[in-house]
Design an enzyme around this catalytic site. Structure first.
Site, PDB file in Angstrom:
ATOM      1  CG  ASP A  25      -1.887   1.204   1.176  1.00  0.00           C
ATOM      2  OD1 ASP A  25      -2.906   1.091   0.461  1.00  0.00           O
ATOM      3  OD2 ASP A  25      -1.619   2.229   1.820  1.00  0.00           O
ATOM      4  CD  GLU A  27      -1.826   6.051   2.641  1.00  0.00           C
ATOM      5  OE1 GLU A  27      -2.514   6.966   2.121  1.00  0.00           O
ATOM      6  OE2 GLU A  27      -2.285   4.938   2.924  1.00  0.00           O
ATOM      7  CG  HIS A 163      -7.189   6.908   4.750  1.00  0.00           C
ATOM      8  ND1 HIS A 163      -7.390   6.542   3.435  1.00  0.00           N
ATOM      9  CD2 HIS A 163      -8.427   7.135   5.261  1.00  0.00           C
ATOM     10  CE1 HIS A 163      -8.674   6.564   3.162  1.00  0.00           C
ATOM     11  NE2 HIS A 163      -9.329   6.902   4.244  1.00  0.00           N
TER      12      HIS A 163
END
Length: 303
Positions: A25, A27, A163
């Protein structure tokens, strides 16, 4: 890691439940790998459902992180001040992945950024094959929503730290394993299950109806010129743009200087061949035009 021209193959999508994979993942500072940057990388390796290793680092971008991104992720400019640059972070990630398949949610987003970073810094595309919990969810639950938040709610997965890269990796892995178990219990062979229907254009702007009731001028889509590219998952462009008009948005069928949002239909991927609308929008963004590119799922958040 030295630049290499010997590896030119980009990774391919794997539609299966594997025993060994690395959950990934990112950001980022925004939605486009052309104009925005990676600010955090998280990766967790699994074999047989057991965690075998992890790689995580903040990344210092060349531009400042906006307040919107800080509010969304919790990552501030102070936090990344002494972090490695993307050039310094990529070799560690590449070594950790070690050619293993990557699992991500909405993988085209993360791999789009990695493809851009690999090409920019190493002269090669991101080579690893990949799995995608969003694409699996669309196949297994065609009438549901498919954001990571939707999957965690569907399977009762905790969302602590959402997040941030490592927390999102954990949620993605648990959702993947829940869907594996769903298929096992119900005798479903994922590869043999039909693909969900997708809706193409069929757009006639003249047939869009003005909203009957007064619209909220504070709605985030009010007055925004919105265009769609790529095939949609849930409905036609006509139906989706009618919803946009109902909240005060302005529907357009081409990317111009007036266009403020370009929506990518579910079939459109950053890693695939880009449509002319996406290429034009990216060029405009690189020239400083304030156009935003978002996914079909992201648009539904405002509707």
């Amino acid at each position: 890691m030295e630049k290499s021209r010997s590896i030119r193959r980009a990774g391919k999508y794997i539609e299966d439940f594997l025993e060994e994979y690395v959950v990934l993942d990112l950001e980022t500072t925004g939605l486009s790998p052309v104009t925005h940057e990676i600010i955090e990388i998280g990766a967790i390796a699994f074999r047989g459902g057991v965690q075998t290793g992890e790689y995580c680092t903040l990344v210092r971008p060349k531009t400042r992180i906006s307040g919107f991104i800080t509010n969304l992720t919790g990552i501030s400019n102070d936090m990344v001040r002494f972090s490695p640059t993307i050039e310094e972070a990529l070799p560690g990630l590449h070594g950790f992945l070690d050619g293993r398949p990557v699992l991500a949610h909405n993988a085209s987003f993360d791999l789009g950024f990695l493809n851009a970073a690999y090409e920019r810094h190493f002269g090669m595309p991101f080579p690893n094959d990949y799995l995608d919990t969003m694409r699996i969810s669309r196949k297994l639950y065609p009438t549901a929503r498919h954001r990571l938040q939707d999957l965690t709610e569907r399977f009762g997965i905790e969302r602590d730290g959402a997040h941030r890269s490592m927390a999102d990796c954990i949620m993605t892995q648990r959702a993947y394993e829940c869907m594996r178990e769903h298929c096992r219990r119900n005798g479903i062979e994922l590869k043999k299950k039909p693909k969900p229907n997708r809706f193409g254009s069929g757009l006639n702007l003249k047939e869009l109806k003005r909203p009957e009731n007064e619209v909220d001028k504070n709605h985030p889509l009010y007055g925004r010129c919105i265009c769609i590219t790529g095939a949609l998952l849930r409905e036609t462009r006509q139906e989706l743009l009618q919803k946009v008009v109902n909240v005060g948005g302005v529907a357009v069928d081409s990317v111009t200087k007036k266009t403020e949002i370009l929506v990518l239909g579910s079939k459109e991927e950053w890693t695939a061949r880009k449509s002319s609308k996406v290429l034009k929008a990216e060029k405009m963004m690189s020239e400083g035009h304030p156009i935003r590119i978002m996914s079909e799922e992201e648009l539904y958040r405002f509707l």
